[in-house]
Design an enzyme around this catalytic site. Structure first.
Site, short mmCIF file in Angstrom:
data_model
loop_
_atom_site.label_atom_id
_atom_site.label_comp_id
_atom_site.label_asym_id
_atom_site.label_seq_id
_atom_site.Cartn_x
_atom_site.Cartn_y
_atom_site.Cartn_z
N SER A 78 -49.62 -8.95 48.66
CA SER A 78 -49.17 -9.30 50.01
C SER A 78 -47.66 -9.43 50.14
O SER A 78 -47.16 -9.64 51.25
CB SER A 78 -49.84 -10.60 50.45
OG SER A 78 -51.22 -10.39 50.66
N GLU A 96 0.80 -1.22 0.00
CA GLU A 96 0.00 0.00 0.00
C GLU A 96 0.83 1.28 0.00
O GLU A 96 0.40 2.29 -0.52
CB GLU A 96 -0.93 0.01 1.23
CG GLU A 96 -2.07 -0.99 1.17
CD GLU A 96 -3.03 -0.72 0.02
OE1 GLU A 96 -3.50 0.43 -0.11
OE2 GLU A 96 -3.28 -1.64 -0.77
#
Length: 595
Positions: A361, A74
């Site tokens: 409850s 590259e």
């Protein structure tokens, strides 16, 4: 050809276009790293879905030949240029001046990095000049190693793989550190045409490009002749590893993500949008409290339709449930599930953490009997007359009845808890505890959904008829306080978050406070055990051989919500069962599910 552009001309051009606009270093943060989630033992549990599959790796974690391969093919002068290649740029400039062709040709690695960060798609010479200037500026701020490392983690390499680590798993099912020279060359060869050179679709093209990369590495002295010969001779075996992102579409992970987003907003002062981006895209390492085995059991149960049948044995897909299990000594949520059936939405309604419903409850031990013991106005033997009772509350009559319309006369607190008696709970609150003390006691237990109306409502504080209700998470933590000798430990879903470089981002520590004395917590636990082992205990179906279980059932008016909260010497769990839009639950009633 043969034109030589000396440094004076280069810097003259640079000075002319110096106003191109410098990029701040913050823009060079990679925005799509895969965040990894770990279980309570530090093992990888899942990964968060992002738009890109990327895992950051440093140069030290790669094969030494991987960056050499990229540089060779590259940008062969990467290690010596100042951001752009004078020779290549000079030739391209002459071409533009003589032909008008504005295609400047290949860019350096630094320029490619700039283009990736800015996403500047213009093909004009002005864009190229901006890119060159910015490349030079970047090289003055970042080292060559930082640039090539960032580039190799940013670049797209086909098959949905962003960065070299994802590519290594995609093509060879191995870590970047274990790549051979031949495999490094193959991956580097994908940089310019990742789909066109895809080895799964075009093996010959991929092999030809790999050979070209190896030749260039040999030419530049990146590898020896012997290494080249060995790499050329190596047969490339492609094997796709498990790079597909694991599903994060679970209620536990949803809850973790929401919790982390909230904490980032508070601790870092960022917006919700930014916090969400940090969670999904910054490659975080999130260490959660999940126990995979316990979570697996919950998942299997909640996918089993036999648990969600109405009377007559017919499956009702609208029946819902949620459950939370906590290691109460540490405050670690080890498992949770926020809905029944297959989960189809990401971060939708999580009934375990986001839904509040009247606890029925389940309120009695934490809103009445716990406060009464702590005030010193109750013992397990304290006796009340179980008869129909009416109080005047806020100018209105509060008529209290037991669920079965049966009354026993004089009974003690222990028996009242065992059979979930309403009269005794209401009388205890009104005559012994008081609404203010009950309200403040519940706040210390971590109940955040209490309203100002609840503070003056004995029905809310004794029988659970709250304005908003309680979430399964907070109810489990409240009961965990009783189990933990009266010490409240704030529930948490994660303990630590690190960034991709190993730096700590957030550290989660539970808030801890004393709520009850150890003695009173022991007495309350002992009474709650009768719910499971007593001959009339409403939770006796939850009895476990060889393990003490303290528990409490809860059902709201008209049987629209059902709850069960219990703890052992190890964990506390809270379960809610009902419909998202409250309505009568038409299921068979048994002694273990009634209040």
């Amino acid at each position: 050809e043969g034109l030589i552009i000396d440094d004076n001309i280069t810097w003259a051009v640079y000075s002319i276009f110096n106003g191109a606009g410098e990029l701040p270093l913050e823009q060079f943060e990679i925005n799509n790293f895969t965040t990894i989630v770990y279980d309570k033992d530090g093992n990888e549990y899942t990964r968060l879905d992002t738009t890109e599959n990327r895992i950051y790796v440093t140069l030290n974690e790669m094969s030494e030949y991987l960056p050499k391969a990229f540089i060779a093919i590259e940008d062969e002068r990467f290690e010596t240029h100042m951001g752009f290649d004078v020779k290549r740029t000079g030739a391209a400039t002459i071409k533009w001046l003589t032909t008008g062709n504005s295609d400047f040709g290949g860019s350096t690695i630094t320029q490619q990095l700039i283009k990736k960060v800015t996403n500047d798609q213009s093909r004009s010479w002005q864009r190229k000049v901006r890119e060159i200037v910015r490349a030079v500026q970047l090289e003055q701020k970042m080292s060559k190693n930082q640039i090539i490392e960032l580039y190799m983690n940013l670049i797209y390499l086909g098959e949905g793989a962003y960065g070299v680590q994802a590519a290594a798993h995609t093509y060879f099912d191995k870590d970047v550190a274990d790549l051979t020279i031949a495999e490094c060359a193959l991956i580097a060869g994908l940089a310019q045409a990742p789909e066109g050179k895809n080895p799964y679709n075009y093996p010959e093209k991929a092999k030809n490009k790999q050979k070209l990369v190896l030749e260039k590495m040999l030419e530049l002295g990146k590898i020896t002749q012997a290494q080249y010969d060995e790499a050329i001779a190596q047969e490339l075996v492609y094997q796709k590893g498990s790079v597909e992102l694991a599903s994060s579409n679970s209620y536990f992970i949803d809850a973790v993500v929401e919790n982390v987003i909230d904490d980032l907003m508070e601790e870092k002062g960022v917006t919700r949008t930014m916090a969400q981006k940090m969670v999904y895209n910054n490659g975080l390492h999130i260490y959660t409290t999940i126990d995979p085995e316990i979570q697996k059991t919950l998942d299997e149960v909640y996918l089993d339709e036999s648990y969600f049948q109405i009377r007559g044995g017919k499956y009702d897909p609208d029946l819902q449930s949620a459950m939370v299990i906590i290691d109460y000594k540490k405050g670690n949520v080890v498992a949770l599930i926020g809905g029944a059936g297959e989960k189809t939405t990401l971060r939708g309604l999580n009934r375990a953490t986001q839904m509040t419903r009247s606890p029925g409850s389940n309120m009695k031990p934490i809103g009445v009997y716990g406060p009464g013991l702590e005030l010193g106005v109750l013992t397990s033997a304290t006796t009340f007359d179980d008869v129909p009772t009416t109080y005047r509350v806020g100018g209105r009559a509060w008529v209290i009845k037991n669920y079965d319309n049966k009354y026993r006369g004089l009974i003690n607190i222990r028996k009242a808890i065992e059979i979930s008696n309403n009269i005794v709970a209401a009388k205890t609150l009104q005559e012994k505890v008081g609404t203010d003390y009950s309200y403040n006691f519940l706040k210390k237990l971590g109940i955040t959904s209490l309203t100002s109306a609840d503070r003056t409502s004995p029905a809310a504080l004794s029988l659970g008829g709250m304005s908003k209700g309680i979430s399964p998470l907070e109810l489990a933590a409240a009961y965990g306080t009783i189990a933990n000798s009266g010490v409240y430990v704030e529930p948490k879903l994660y303990t630590l978050i690190k960034d991709r470089n190993g730096e700590i981002v957030l550290e989660k520590k539970s808030e801890v406070r004393d709520v009850m004395s150890k003695q009173n917590a022991y007495i309350l636990t002992d009474m709650l055990k009768t719910v499971t082992v007593g001959s009339e205990g409403t939770g006796r179906l939850a009895k476990l051989n060889g393990i003490d279980v303290a528990s409490k059932t809860g059902t709201t008016n008209d049987d629209k919500d059902r709850w069960f909260t219990a703890y052992t010497p190890y964990y506390v769990g809270a379960v809610w069962f009902g419909y998202d839009t409250p309505k009568y639950i038409n299921v068979s009633t048994n002694p273990g599910t009634k209040v």
